[in-house]
Design an enzyme around this catalytic site. Structure first.
Site, short mmCIF file in Angstrom:
data_model
loop_
_atom_site.label_atom_id
_atom_site.label_comp_id
_atom_site.label_asym_id
_atom_site.label_seq_id
_atom_site.Cartn_x
_atom_site.Cartn_y
_atom_site.Cartn_z
N SER A 33 0.81 -1.22 0.00
CA SER A 33 0.00 0.00 0.00
C SER A 33 0.84 1.27 0.00
CB SER A 33 -0.95 -0.02 1.20
OG SER A 33 -0.23 -0.21 2.41
N ASP A 85 10.29 0.82 -2.70
CA ASP A 85 9.54 -0.33 -2.19
C ASP A 85 9.22 -0.13 -0.70
OD1 ASP A 85 8.34 -2.81 -2.17
OD2 ASP A 85 10.05 -3.86 -3.04
N GLY A 86 8.20 -0.80 -0.25
CA GLY A 86 7.79 -0.72 1.15
C GLY A 86 8.52 -1.73 2.01
N LYS A 97 10.68 -7.83 4.68
CA LYS A 97 9.69 -7.62 3.63
C LYS A 97 8.97 -8.93 3.34
CE LYS A 97 10.47 -5.26 -0.03
NZ LYS A 97 9.09 -4.74 0.11
N GLU A 106 10.73 -8.78 -5.41
CA GLU A 106 11.16 -7.48 -4.87
C GLU A 106 12.67 -7.47 -4.64
OE1 GLU A 106 7.33 -5.94 -2.31
OE2 GLU A 106 8.57 -7.49 -1.42
N LYS A 124 6.39 1.03 11.24
CA LYS A 124 7.33 0.02 10.73
C LYS A 124 8.71 0.12 11.39
CE LYS A 124 4.21 -1.20 7.69
NZ LYS A 124 4.33 -0.97 6.29
#
Ligand code: 5RP
Length: 225
Positions: A33, A85-86, A97, A106, A124
């Site tokens: 997200s 990227d998250g 991740k 990823e 996070k």
């Protein structure tokens, strides 16, 4: 997985990282997200005339990038200038991740990039990594890897689909074991141990890969090198 951050914080982080995208770049497009906000921001820039090519890290990011009008390429044909990227957890320069089960692709895309920017909300951030580490495994190796993870001190759980009666299946046709090791004192050593297990396709420990970490809140973004 930590999913508590506000959408405003995720959007601030994603849009901050998207500002690093320059004309002519090949951009790795992360999954989740927070990365989705970066993809949407890049899509708006493409609408306004920015010339970029995206390399998606999942079916999900590919679909979103296509909806946003971002031209796409395969990693075989380009080299990635910048990846965004998250993360599920960030401690120093290390990440966990794979909350979206996309960590194998990823890691390939993010590791290949000249610069890798992580986008996250404050929920996070941690002093040390402690969320379960997603481990993508070949389906036939699920039990042998689970036993080996237990020998390494982990507690593996097969990830199940939320709305379906069955396991999560990755974009690569594999399964995911979420492996709880408690607090991880030496992420590099654990990463190496997990990579050495036969049947492990990829794990979600990203050790010392990030060049910048953009942590957003509703009103500000902190960028850490
Ligand atoms: C997907 C990932 C995501 O980047 C991670 O789960 C963070 O997602 P979100 O931004 O939705 O919290 O690793 O495999």
């Amino acid at each position: 997985m930590k999913q508590g951050g506000s959408d405003a914080a995720k959007r601030a982080a994603g849009e901050s990282a998207a500002e690093a995208v320059e004309d002519g770049m090949v951009v790795g497009l992360g999954t989740g997200s927070t990365a989705a906000h970066a993809i949407r921001a890049i899509g708006r820039a493409v609408d306004a005339g920015l010339d970029v090519v995206g390399v998606p890290t999942s079916f999900q990011s590919r679909e979103l990038a296509r909806d946003c009008g971002i031209p796409l390429a395969d990693l075989d044909d380009v080299s990635v200038d910048l990846a965004i990227d998250g993360a599920d957890e960030v401690a120093g320069g290390d990440l966990v991740k794979g909350g979206g089960a996309a960590h194998a692709r990823e890691k390939v895309v993010d590791a290949s990039a000249d610069r890798f920017l992580v986008v996250a909300d404050p929920t996070k951030a941690a002093d040390r990594l402690s969320v379960p580490v997603p481990v993508e495994v070949l389906p036939m190796a699920r039990s042998t890897v689970a036993e080996a993870v237990a020998e390494l001190g982990g507690d593996p759980t097969l990830r199940r689909a939320e709305r379906k009666d069955g396991p999560v299946v990755t974009d690569n046709g594999n399964l995911v074991l979420d492996c709880d090791f408690g607090g991880i004192d030496d992420p590099a050593a654990l990463a190496s141990d997990l990579s050495a297990l036969p049947g492990v396709v990829e794990h979600g420990l990203f050790v010392d890969m990030a060049d910048e970490i953009h942590v957003g809140t509703a009103d500000a973004v902190t960028v850490r090198d």
